[in-house]
Scaffold this active site. Structure first.
Site, short mmCIF file in Angstrom:
data_model
loop_
_atom_site.label_atom_id
_atom_site.label_comp_id
_atom_site.label_asym_id
_atom_site.label_seq_id
_atom_site.Cartn_x
_atom_site.Cartn_y
_atom_site.Cartn_z
N TRP A 10 0.82 -1.22 0.00
CA TRP A 10 0.00 0.00 0.00
C TRP A 10 0.86 1.27 0.00
CZ3 TRP A 10 -4.27 -1.17 4.26
CH2 TRP A 10 -5.02 -2.26 3.84
N GLU A 99 12.09 1.80 -3.62
CA GLU A 99 11.89 3.16 -3.06
C GLU A 99 12.69 3.36 -1.78
OE1 GLU A 99 7.61 2.92 -3.11
OE2 GLU A 99 7.65 2.93 -5.30
N GLU A 169 11.39 -6.80 -9.06
CA GLU A 169 10.66 -5.60 -9.45
C GLU A 169 11.56 -4.71 -10.30
OE1 GLU A 169 7.20 -4.81 -6.60
OE2 GLU A 169 8.94 -3.85 -5.75
N SER A 215 3.71 -2.40 -12.08
CA SER A 215 2.53 -2.11 -12.90
C SER A 215 1.73 -3.37 -13.26
CB SER A 215 2.92 -1.34 -14.16
OG SER A 215 3.53 -0.11 -13.80
N GLY A 236 1.53 -2.74 -6.27
CA GLY A 236 1.44 -1.42 -5.66
C GLY A 236 0.07 -0.81 -5.93
N GLY A 237 -0.01 0.05 -6.93
CA GLY A 237 -1.23 0.81 -7.22
C GLY A 237 -2.50 -0.03 -7.27
P1 PGA Z 1 3.18 -0.77 -8.86
O1 PGA Z 1 4.19 -0.96 -7.62
O2 PGA Z 1 2.37 -2.03 -8.93
O3 PGA Z 1 2.35 0.43 -8.50
O4 PGA Z 1 4.02 -0.57 -10.07
C1 PGA Z 1 4.80 -2.18 -7.37
C2 PGA Z 1 5.68 -2.07 -6.16
O5 PGA Z 1 6.32 -1.03 -5.96
O6 PGA Z 1 5.77 -3.03 -5.36
#
Ligand code: PGA
Length: 253
Positions: A10, A99, A169, A215, A236-237
């Protein structure tokens, strides 16, 4: 065979009540589908962990933290240890997300200690690795990802390595709308499994869950997950809406 896992990250989204609401929606949505062979994980912010653990109790939803501090306790203002995470009832901890590496300067030395700290508490690390765009463009992705795994996980004993979930990733695909093609994902996942097999043996490599992240959405998950070495996703999103997340979880069916 490796366990299938779909984990939602999240990030810095959802208040405590919004997080609880999302888990309620996931619980009712998941009750209507057969997901018995998929482990479902959500990763709220630290402050929402207790509440989400409470709401998720007794359901198919498992809970992860997004980070951990490597030390057991002490004067580390603003940080959270694996011991504290364990005390709120989480089962998983995301480690080394790109990140965290990029914005918070986490390096291999930190990540080695974080992996150790999480395993020492009996929690499951979801260890993230992946190359950035120019590394992919110059064909260095295997070297980069192999280097990360070697530097950050190969200190583990075979027994401890077998507790780790790996998430590949590609950084250029995270939150960008760009996705690795199913073949690019498969190639990297096969490379990772082979690399792990060289160090820890084929049996442990075959049992290691290797998740794809970047994504991933309901519209592309089925094709990515159909690849032999893709055992699920770190999302993520698309994990922020129950319908989308369930659409990805059920993409295995
Ligand atoms: P995303 O993020 O699905 O929004 O690209 C994936 C993640 O950072 O784990």
């Amino acid at each position: 065979m490796a366990r299938k896992i779909v984990a939602g990250n999240w990030k810095m989204n959802k208040t405590v009540s919004e997080g609880a609401q999302l888990v309620e929606e996931l619980k009712s949505g998941l009750a209507k589908v057969d997901v018995s062979d998929v482990t479902v994980v959500v990763s709220p912010t630290y402050v929402s962990l207790s509440e989400v653990v409470k709401v998720a109790e007794g359901s198919a939803v498992n809970v992860a933290a997004q980070n951990v501090h490597q030390e057991a306790n002490g004067a580390y203002t603003g940080e959270i240890s694996a011991d504290i995470l364990k005390s709120v009832g989480v089962g998983y901890v995301i480690i080394g997300h790109s990140e965290r590496r990029e914005y918070f300067g986490e390096n291999a030395a930190d990540l080695v200690k974080k992996v150790d700290a999480v395993i020492a508490q009996g929690l499951t690390p979801i260890y993230c690795c992946g190359e950035v765009k120019h590394q992919r463009e110059s064909g260095k992705q295997n070297e980069i990802v192999g280097g990360q795994i070697k530097d950050e996980l190969f200190h583990l004993s075979s027994e401890d390595f077998s507790k780790v979930v790996v998430a590949y990733e590609p950084v250029w695909a995270i939150g960008t709308g760009l996705t690795a093609s199913p073949d690019q994902a498969q190639d990297m996942h096969a490379f990772i499994r082979g690399f792990v097999a060289e160090k820890f043996g084929q049996e442990i490599a075959d049992e290691t869950s290797i998740l794809y992240g970047g994504s991933c959405k309901p519209s592309n998950a089925a094709e990515i997950f159909s690849k032999k070495d893709v055992d699920g996703g770190l999302i993520g999103g698309a994990a922020l809406k129950a319908d989308d997340f369930i659409g990805i979880i059920t993409a295995f069916n």
